[in-house]
Design a protein around this motif. Sequence first.
Motif, PDB file in Angstrom:
ATOM      1  N   ALA A 112      38.832  20.277  35.188  1.00  0.00           N
ATOM      2  CA  ALA A 112      37.590  21.040  35.351  1.00  0.00           C
ATOM      3  C   ALA A 112      37.645  22.376  34.616  1.00  0.00           C
ATOM      4  O   ALA A 112      36.656  22.808  34.025  1.00  0.00           O
ATOM      5  CB  ALA A 112      37.304  21.256  36.832  1.00  0.00           C
ATOM      6  N   ALA A 113      38.807  23.050  34.641  1.00  0.00           N
ATOM      7  CA  ALA A 113      38.899  24.360  33.995  1.00  0.00           C
ATOM      8  C   ALA A 113      38.649  24.251  32.498  1.00  0.00           C
ATOM      9  O   ALA A 113      38.007  25.119  31.894  1.00  0.00           O
ATOM     10  CB  ALA A 113      40.271  24.987  34.259  1.00  0.00           C
ATOM     11  N   SER A 114      39.139  23.174  31.870  1.00  0.00           N
ATOM     12  CA  SER A 114      38.898  22.982  30.435  1.00  0.00           C
ATOM     13  C   SER A 114      37.418  22.788  30.155  1.00  0.00           C
ATOM     14  O   SER A 114      36.866  23.341  29.205  1.00  0.00           O
ATOM     15  CB  SER A 114      39.683  21.763  29.933  1.00  0.00           C
ATOM     16  N   ALA A 115      36.758  21.973  30.994  1.00  0.00           N
ATOM     17  CA  ALA A 115      35.335  21.706  30.788  1.00  0.00           C
ATOM     18  C   ALA A 115      34.499  22.968  31.006  1.00  0.00           C
ATOM     19  O   ALA A 115      33.581  23.258  30.243  1.00  0.00           O
ATOM     20  CB  ALA A 115      34.877  20.593  31.729  1.00  0.00           C
ATOM     21  N   ILE A 116      34.825  23.719  32.056  1.00  0.00           N
ATOM     22  CA  ILE A 116      34.100  24.965  32.329  1.00  0.00           C
ATOM     23  C   ILE A 116      34.335  25.969  31.207  1.00  0.00           C
ATOM     24  O   ILE A 116      33.427  26.689  30.779  1.00  0.00           O
ATOM     25  CB  ILE A 116      34.520  25.534  33.695  1.00  0.00           C
ATOM     26  N   GLY A 117      35.568  26.021  30.697  1.00  0.00           N
ATOM     27  CA  GLY A 117      35.864  26.931  29.598  1.00  0.00           C
ATOM     28  C   GLY A 117      35.060  26.612  28.353  1.00  0.00           C
ATOM     29  O   GLY A 117      34.534  27.507  27.689  1.00  0.00           O
ATOM     30  N   LEU A 118      34.927  25.331  28.040  1.00  0.00           N
ATOM     31  CA  LEU A 118      34.143  24.944  26.868  1.00  0.00           C
ATOM     32  C   LEU A 118      32.671  25.268  27.065  1.00  0.00           C
ATOM     33  O   LEU A 118      31.997  25.751  26.151  1.00  0.00           O
ATOM     34  CB  LEU A 118      34.328  23.455  26.591  1.00  0.00           C
ATOM     35  N   THR A 246      34.665  40.017  41.821  1.00  0.00           N
ATOM     36  CA  THR A 246      35.400  40.402  40.617  1.00  0.00           C
ATOM     37  C   THR A 246      34.920  39.586  39.415  1.00  0.00           C
ATOM     38  O   THR A 246      34.756  40.125  38.310  1.00  0.00           O
ATOM     39  CB  THR A 246      36.909  40.204  40.817  1.00  0.00           C
ATOM     40  N   ALA A 247      34.672  38.284  39.624  1.00  0.00           N
ATOM     41  CA  ALA A 247      34.164  37.456  38.528  1.00  0.00           C
ATOM     42  C   ALA A 247      32.775  37.910  38.092  1.00  0.00           C
ATOM     43  O   ALA A 247      32.456  37.915  36.892  1.00  0.00           O
ATOM     44  CB  ALA A 247      34.140  35.989  38.952  1.00  0.00           C
ATOM     45  N   ALA A 360      33.961  32.276  34.701  1.00  0.00           N
ATOM     46  CA  ALA A 360      33.280  31.079  35.201  1.00  0.00           C
ATOM     47  C   ALA A 360      34.218  30.245  36.065  1.00  0.00           C
ATOM     48  O   ALA A 360      33.837  29.751  37.135  1.00  0.00           O
ATOM     49  CB  ALA A 360      32.758  30.252  34.033  1.00  0.00           C
ATOM     50  N   THR A 361      35.461  30.087  35.631  1.00  0.00           N
ATOM     51  CA  THR A 361      36.438  29.321  36.399  1.00  0.00           C
ATOM     52  C   THR A 361      36.717  29.989  37.740  1.00  0.00           C
ATOM     53  O   THR A 361      36.809  29.328  38.785  1.00  0.00           O
ATOM     54  CB  THR A 361      37.746  29.182  35.600  1.00  0.00           C
ATOM     55  N   LEU A 362      36.859  31.311  37.731  1.00  0.00           N
ATOM     56  CA  LEU A 362      37.156  32.050  38.955  1.00  0.00           C
ATOM     57  C   LEU A 362      36.046  31.904  39.988  1.00  0.00           C
ATOM     58  O   LEU A 362      36.298  31.635  41.167  1.00  0.00           O
ATOM     59  CB  LEU A 362      37.384  33.531  38.637  1.00  0.00           C
ATOM     60  N   VAL A 363      34.794  32.075  39.566  1.00  0.00           N
ATOM     61  CA  VAL A 363      33.706  32.047  40.539  1.00  0.00           C
ATOM     62  C   VAL A 363      33.478  30.642  41.070  1.00  0.00           C
ATOM     63  O   VAL A 363      33.181  30.448  42.255  1.00  0.00           O
ATOM     64  CB  VAL A 363      32.415  32.650  39.934  1.00  0.00           C
TER      65      VAL A 363
END
Length: 450
Positions: A112-118, A246-247, A360-363
Motif C-alpha cells: 500500500a505504501a508504494s501505491a500511495i507514494g506513486l 503532523t501529516a 499521505a502514508t502517515l495520515v
Amino acid sequence: MAYSLPMAVMTPALPDLQAEMGTSAAGAAWSVTGMVLSASVATPVAGRLGDLLGARRVLLWVLAIGLAGQVVSAVAGSLPVLLAGRVLAGVGSGVFPLAYTIIRKGYPPERAASAIGLMSAMLGLGGVLSWVIAGPVIDHLGWRWLIWVPAVILLPGTFLARWALPSIAGEPGRGVDWWGALLFGGWLTAALTALTQGSSWGWTSGPVLGLLAGAAAGAAVWAYVEARVTDPLVDLRLMRLRGVWTANLGSLLAGFCLMAAGLLFPLLIQMPEKEGFGFGGTATDTAVVALPAGIAMTLMGLVNGRLDRRFGGRAVLAAGAVLTAVGYVILIFWHTELWQLVAANALRGSGLGMAYAAVATLVVAAVPVSQTGAASGVNTLLRTVGAGLGTQLTAILVAAYSLTRPGFVLAFTVCAVLSLGLLAVALLAPRRVKADPAARPADEGPPTAF
C-alpha cells in the motif's frame, strides 16, 4: 495527473484569457480561484461520501462530473460559462482521497505504501508538468488546449477506472452530515477567497478583512456542530491524533514549498537580464529547468514503499524536508546560471516527492479504515491551501522589491525556513504508524483486477 494539471496550468494563460473574454484581470483570475474553491470543498466531501457509499461508486461519479467540467471550460464562449465549467472540474479533485481509500481497502498492506507514494507523486508531478507544457501550448495551440490536454488524458482514465477498479463497500446505514458539509464549504470559501484576492483587493481592505472574520466565525460554528453530530463530515477527534495533525501540517508546508517555485522560477528565468540577474529566457527554458523536478518527484514516489518499509514514514518525511531545504539554500546563494537552477530544482523535487508520499502514508495509516477517505481528503485539501499560500506570499515578496534580486533571495529564504519547519514536523511525527488491523480481513486476498 489530469486533475492536478489544471489547478496550476491556467495561471500563465490569464492574459490571453482576459483578452479573449473581454474581462478584467480579477475576472480572469477567478478561472483559477473558482476551481481552487470547488476542489477545496469537494475533496473532503467526496472522501467522506466514499467512506459511506463506497469509494469506487463515488469515484466514477466524480470522474464524470470533472470530465464534464473540463469540456464545458474548453468550449466556453463567455466568462460565466467558463467559471461554471471550472467549478465542475474542481469536483474532480475528489479522486485523490477516493483512490487512497481503494488502495487501503483493496491492496495488500505490504504494497500500500508504494501505491500511495506513486499517487502522491502524481499529484505533485501534475503541478510540475504544468510549468513544462504551459508555454509551448499557449504559444502554438492557444490557451484552450491547456484544458483539452488534461481532458484528453482523463477520458481513457475514466474508462480504466470503470473497468479495472474493484468494488469497495461503504458503510450502509450511516447518514451524510450535509449541514457539516454546507458549513465547511461556507467558511472555507470565505477564507480562500480572501487569500486569493488579497493581493488585488488589498490585504487591509474591508472585503478581505470581512471575509477573514466571517471565515473565523464560520469555522467556529462548524467545529461546534461537528463535535456534536453522530457521524460528522470530519471527525475532529481524529484530527487531534499525533499521526494525523503532523501529516496535515506537513502537507500544508509541502504544498507551499512546491508551488512557490512555480511562480519564482518562471519569473526569474524569463526576466530580462540586468546586472547579472535574470536570464531573458523563454517558456522552453523554464520547461528545461522544471523537468528534473518532475522526474525526481516521480522516482521518489516509486521507491516510497521500499523506503517506508525500511525506515518508516517519519524518516522519509525528514529526509525529504532536508533535501528540499538544501535545494532552496542553494538558490539563496547561487542563482545566476541555469545549471544552478536545474541542480537545485532536482534536489527540491526529490525532497518534495518524498514528503508528499510520506504525509499521505502517515495520515492513511493513522486513522481507522472507515475514516480513510475523509482524513485523506482533509490532507489533500491542506496541500491545496498550502499551494495557494505559496504562490500568493512569494508574489507579494518579489513584488515588494520590484522583481529585483533581494525579493527573490527573500522568497527563497522563506521557502528554506519552511522546509526546516517541515523537518521539525517530521521529528514530531510518530516513529512508526501501524495500520489499523481491521483495515483488511486476514483471509481476503488482493482483488484480481490489481
